[in-house]
Write an enzyme that holds these catalytic residues in place. Structure first.
Site, PDB file in Angstrom:
ATOM      1  CG  LEU A 128      20.804  53.033  33.347  1.00  0.00           C
ATOM      2  CD1 LEU A 128      19.513  53.653  33.352  1.00  0.00           C
ATOM      3  CD2 LEU A 128      21.145  52.109  34.500  1.00  0.00           C
ATOM      4  CG  ASP A 129      21.155  46.332  30.761  1.00  0.00           C
ATOM      5  OD1 ASP A 129      19.733  46.437  30.350  1.00  0.00           O
ATOM      6  OD2 ASP A 129      21.371  45.739  31.779  1.00  0.00           O
ATOM      7  CG  LEU A 130      18.370  47.598  24.276  1.00  0.00           C
ATOM      8  CD1 LEU A 130      18.630  49.025  23.726  1.00  0.00           C
ATOM      9  CD2 LEU A 130      18.441  46.531  23.429  1.00  0.00           C
TER      10      LEU A 130
END
Length: 267
Positions: A128-130
Site C-alpha cells: 500500500l503506498d505511503l
C-alpha cells in the site's frame, strides 16, 4: 530339498500387510492431524478431505495414513498451499497513512514491520503506498503469499476511494468497470459502485503500482483518501488504524479456498 514355489506362498495376514504398507510411508506426523492442527476441522473431516483426493503432498494426491514432515513437505488443499511448517505466522494490519510498506527505510520513516512483532521475521503480501490506509496481510509463509499476490490469480482487493469533483457520472463509472488506459496498459475489468456521491467502492484483482489512484485520475476524479477494506475473504471493520491481529483459523482456511478458486477460474 525342492525349490519353494512362489505361487504357493501363503498370503500374509492383513495386519502384516498393513504394517508393511505403513513402513513404506514417509515418516512424520499423520496428514489428517496436521490438517486439523491448522484449522481444517476435526480429524474425521480431514480424513474426508484426503479420501476425496483434495489434498496433495509434494504434488502427489495423498492417501489416508500418509505422514508428512512439516519442515520439508509441501501440502496443498484444492491446489492451494497451506502453512504446516512450525513457526508460520499470519497477521492482519490496518495500516495508517504515513507508514510505508517496506522492511526498512533509509529516511527513518515508520514501516509496517515496526508495528507487528519483530520475531519471527515477516513480510507484507503486496504493498500500500505511503498515504493509502487499510488492510494489509503480513506473514512468513512464502508459498501462500506468492499464490495470493501473483497477478495471474491474485485474490480480489476492495477499496473505498473518496474522490474530488463530487458525484462520479455513470459513464465514468462504466469506464472504470470496463478498463482504463494507463501508461502501463489497460486495467482489467473492475467492480465499481458509488454508495455515496464522491465515494467509490472499487474491487480489483490486479496489483499495478498506485492503480486505484491512477484509474481515478484518468477519469478526472483524483483520489482524496483511499482505504483498502478487504483482501480476498478477510475483512475487519473493528480493527483500528495502527492495530494488528493474527488471522483466525477460519480466515486462513477461507484464504486457502479463495486462492484455489481463483486458480481454477483464471488458469
Amino acid at each position: 530339498m525342492p525349490d519353494r514355489d512362489p505361487d504357493n506362498v501363503p498370503e500374509k495376514p492383513l495386519w502384516e500387510q498393513m504394517a508393511d504398507r505403513s513402513a513404506e510411508l514417509p515418516k512424520g506426523e499423520r496428514l489428517q492431524k496436521v490438517l486439523a492442527a491448522v484449522g481444517f476441522g476435526s480429524r474425521r473431516t480431514c480424513d474426508d478431505l484426503i479420501a476425496a483426493g483434495r489434498v496433495t503432498v509434494n504434488g502427489e494426491v495423498a492417501i489416508l495414513g500418509r505422514r508428512v514432515l512439516a519442515d520439508v513437505d509441501r501440502v496443498e488443499v484444492d491446489g492451494a498451499p497451506i502453512g504446516v511448517k512450525p513457526g508460520l505466522v499470519y497477521y492482519l494490519l490496518n495500516k495508517p497513512a504515513g507508514v510505508i510498506t517496506t522492511s526498512a527505510d533509509t529516511h527513518g520513516r515508520r514501516t509496517v514491520l515496526d508495528i507487528v512483532p519483530a520475531e519471527p521475521r515477516v513480510f507484507s503480501i503486496g504493498r500500500l503506498d505511503l498515504e493509502t490506509e487499510g488492510l494489509l496481510l503480513i506473514t512468513n509463509d512464502g508459498a501462500l503469499a506468492n499464490r495470493i499476490a501473483h497477478p495471474s490469480h491474485g485474490v480480489d482487493k476492495e477499496y473505498l476511494a473518496e474522490v474530488d469533483g463530487g458525484a462520479v457520472a455513470a459513464g465514468k463509472i462504466r469506464q472504470l468497470r470496463e478498463g482504463v488506459e494507463l501508461e502501463d496498459g489497460v486495467t482489467a475489468p473492475a467492480k465499481v459502485s458509488q454508495p455515496e456521491p464522491g465515494i467509490l467502492r472499487i474491487v480489483i484483482h490486479e496489483g499495478k503500482n498506485r492503480q486505484i489512484r491512477r484509474m481515478c485520475e484518468a477519469i478526472g476524479h483524483p483520489v482524496r483518501r483511499l482505504v483498502r477494506t478487504r483482501v480476498g475473504p478477510i475483512t475487519d471493520r473493528n480493527l483500528q488504524p495502527g492495530e494488528w491481529r493474527e488471522w483466525t483459523d477460519d480466515e486462513r482456511n477461507a484464504m486457502v479456498e479463495a486462492v484455489a478458486t481463483t486458480i481454477a477460474r483464471r488458469d
